[in-house]
Design a protein around this motif. Structure first.
Motif, PDB file in Angstrom:
ATOM      1  N   GLN A  91       6.011 -10.527 -40.126  1.00 41.58           N
ATOM      2  CA  GLN A  91       6.421 -10.670 -41.529  1.00 41.58           C
ATOM      3  C   GLN A  91       7.933 -10.847 -41.676  1.00 41.58           C
ATOM      4  OE1 GLN A  91       4.549  -7.184 -43.248  1.00 41.58           O
ATOM      5  NE2 GLN A  91       2.648  -7.736 -42.195  1.00 41.58           N
ATOM      6  N   GLY A  92       8.534 -11.339 -40.618  1.00 42.22           N
ATOM      7  CA  GLY A  92       9.936 -11.711 -40.730  1.00 42.22           C
ATOM      8  C   GLY A  92      10.916 -10.553 -40.780  1.00 42.22           C
ATOM      9  N   ARG A  93      10.456  -9.337 -40.463  1.00 41.19           N
ATOM     10  CA  ARG A  93      11.361  -8.181 -40.532  1.00 41.19           C
ATOM     11  C   ARG A  93      12.021  -7.945 -39.172  1.00 41.19           C
ATOM     12  NH1 ARG A  93      11.129  -4.141 -44.373  1.00 41.19           N
ATOM     13  NH2 ARG A  93      12.855  -3.389 -43.105  1.00 41.19           N
ATOM     14  N   ARG A  94      12.795  -8.914 -38.733  1.00 41.17           N
ATOM     15  CA  ARG A  94      13.460  -8.763 -37.437  1.00 41.17           C
ATOM     16  C   ARG A  94      14.414  -7.594 -37.433  1.00 41.17           C
ATOM     17  NH1 ARG A  94      15.620 -14.584 -35.962  1.00 41.17           N
ATOM     18  NH2 ARG A  94      17.057 -13.364 -34.667  1.00 41.17           N
ATOM     19  N   ASP A  95      14.873  -7.202 -38.621  1.00 41.80           N
ATOM     20  CA  ASP A  95      15.800  -6.060 -38.693  1.00 41.80           C
ATOM     21  C   ASP A  95      15.168  -4.782 -38.147  1.00 41.80           C
ATOM     22  OD1 ASP A  95      14.115  -6.238 -41.096  1.00 41.80           O
ATOM     23  OD2 ASP A  95      15.211  -4.473 -41.779  1.00 41.80           O
ATOM     24  N   HIS A 138       4.636 -18.109 -31.273  1.00 38.29           N
ATOM     25  CA  HIS A 138       5.065 -16.906 -31.988  1.00 38.29           C
ATOM     26  C   HIS A 138       6.568 -16.691 -31.816  1.00 38.29           C
ATOM     27  CE1 HIS A 138       0.761 -15.024 -31.975  1.00 38.29           C
ATOM     28  NE2 HIS A 138       0.841 -16.160 -32.616  1.00 38.29           N
ATOM     29  N   THR A 139       7.034 -16.891 -30.590  1.00 38.45           N
ATOM     30  CA  THR A 139       8.469 -16.709 -30.338  1.00 38.45           C
ATOM     31  C   THR A 139       9.276 -17.714 -31.146  1.00 38.45           C
ATOM     32  OG1 THR A 139       8.007 -15.845 -28.138  1.00 38.45           O
ATOM     33  CG2 THR A 139      10.239 -16.654 -28.534  1.00 38.45           C
ATOM     34  N   ARG A 140       8.796 -18.947 -31.226  1.00 36.79           N
ATOM     35  CA  ARG A 140       9.505 -19.958 -32.035  1.00 36.79           C
ATOM     36  C   ARG A 140       9.536 -19.537 -33.497  1.00 36.79           C
ATOM     37  NH1 ARG A 140       6.943 -23.714 -28.753  1.00 36.79           N
ATOM     38  NH2 ARG A 140       5.235 -23.967 -30.223  1.00 36.79           N
ATOM     39  N   ARG A 141       8.418 -19.084 -34.005  1.00 39.89           N
ATOM     40  CA  ARG A 141       8.349 -18.713 -35.423  1.00 39.89           C
ATOM     41  C   ARG A 141       9.248 -17.517 -35.706  1.00 39.89           C
ATOM     42  NH1 ARG A 141       5.105 -14.950 -37.292  1.00 39.89           N
ATOM     43  NH2 ARG A 141       3.521 -15.128 -35.683  1.00 39.89           N
ATOM     44  N   ARG A 142       9.270 -16.565 -34.780  1.00 40.68           N
ATOM     45  CA  ARG A 142      10.067 -15.352 -35.001  1.00 40.68           C
ATOM     46  C   ARG A 142      11.553 -15.590 -34.772  1.00 40.68           C
ATOM     47  NH1 ARG A 142       5.844 -12.241 -31.159  1.00 40.68           N
ATOM     48  NH2 ARG A 142       4.213 -11.827 -32.700  1.00 40.68           N
ATOM     49  N   GLY A 143      11.873 -16.623 -34.007  1.00 39.90           N
ATOM     50  CA  GLY A 143      13.268 -16.883 -33.698  1.00 39.90           C
ATOM     51  C   GLY A 143      13.830 -15.935 -32.662  1.00 39.90           C
ATOM     52  N   GLU A 144      12.960 -15.170 -32.036  1.00 31.38           N
ATOM     53  CA  GLU A 144      13.418 -14.175 -31.060  1.00 31.38           C
ATOM     54  C   GLU A 144      12.227 -13.800 -30.184  1.00 31.38           C
ATOM     55  OE1 GLU A 144      16.412 -10.372 -31.205  1.00 31.38           O
ATOM     56  OE2 GLU A 144      15.135 -10.731 -32.916  1.00 31.38           O
TER      57      GLU A 144
END
Ligand SMILES: [Zn+2]
Length: 240
Positions: A78-82, A122-128
């Motif tokens: 859900q984009g919460r990389r923080d 998944h890694t591409r979508r997450r950017g990490e």
């Protein structure tokens, strides 16, 4: 995260604790607390690990329940990389505690911390690369405890194209395949496998199977959260 830009961002995209939904906090104290509990052995709740030879001890920081699942799902999907700012230090601290419980023979050579790989999409979508981030944190935790360790990205998610390639002995069917690093080690090297969650144990079992015969020898696994062992709710008995 403070300052006018962050405050403005919150007006546009309100932030809330992914564990309980409390508004205007990245995560709340109650949902953070489980991540600082001592890691506990969890392989008894993972039936698929039974097939791993030799037995693979596994440790988990938290029990997989509503709030812990919410935190991990928000981080991954859900984009919460923080939330990496919570989970990576928790993994590092847990690895520091697990270090003492690893087979002492393992200390004779540096431990390879091997992440269970995420799918490339998944890694591409997450950017990490989140599994790699966890593995680096775990390696730092082992080093904190005086156990030499380094991250080795020895596994890749299997793709249809790579399965059945002519690279005999390297590739194994299943969602994990070994990379060259698994074979290029100068000597046998103990491995701590790292993953986000442990449910049936199938992922860890496949990772261990993929490494079989290489120079990387799994001696343990560490995950963020695991499903409670069957029967635990009753509070009686220790397994079958
Ligand atoms: Zn919360």
């Amino acid at each position: 995260m403070a300052g006018p830009v962050a405050r403005l961002a919150r007006l546009v995209v309100p932030v809330a604790c992914p564990g309980c939904g409390e508004q205007d906090v990245r995560w709340c104290e109650a949902c953070e607390a489980p991540w600082w509990e001592p890691p506990l052995r969890c392989e008894s709740g993972a039936p698929r690990l039974d097939a791993v030879e030799p037995a693979l001890p596994a440790w988990s920081i938290a029990e997989l329940d509503g709030p812990t699942h919410g935190v991990i799902a928000a981080w991954k999907d859900q984009g919460r990389r923080d939330l990496g700012a919570l989970l990576a230090p928790a993994m590092r601290r847990a690895a520091r505690e697990v270090a003492a419980a690893l087979d002492p023979a393992a200390a004779s050579s540096p431990v390879a911390v091997v992440p269970c790989p995420a799918r490339a999409a998944h890694t591409r979508r997450r950017g990490e690369d989140l599994p790699l981030l966890l593995a680096r944190a775990a390696a730092a935790g082992l080093a904190d405890a005086g156990v030499p360790a380094a991250t080795v990205a020895a596994l890749a998610p299997a793709s249809g194209a790579s399965r059945g390639s002519g690279d005999r002995g390297r590739w194994r069917a299943g969602p994990a395949r070994t990379r060259g690093a698994a074979w290029r080690q100068p000597a046998l090297r103990p491995v701590l496998l790292v993953d986000d969650v442990l449910t049936t144990g199938a992922t860890l079992a496949r990772a261990a199977a993929a490494l079989a015969g290489s120079r990387l020898v799994p001696i343990g696994a560490l995950v963020l959260a695991s499903a409670p062992a069957p029967g635990k709710v009753l509070g009686v008995g220790e397994g079958p």
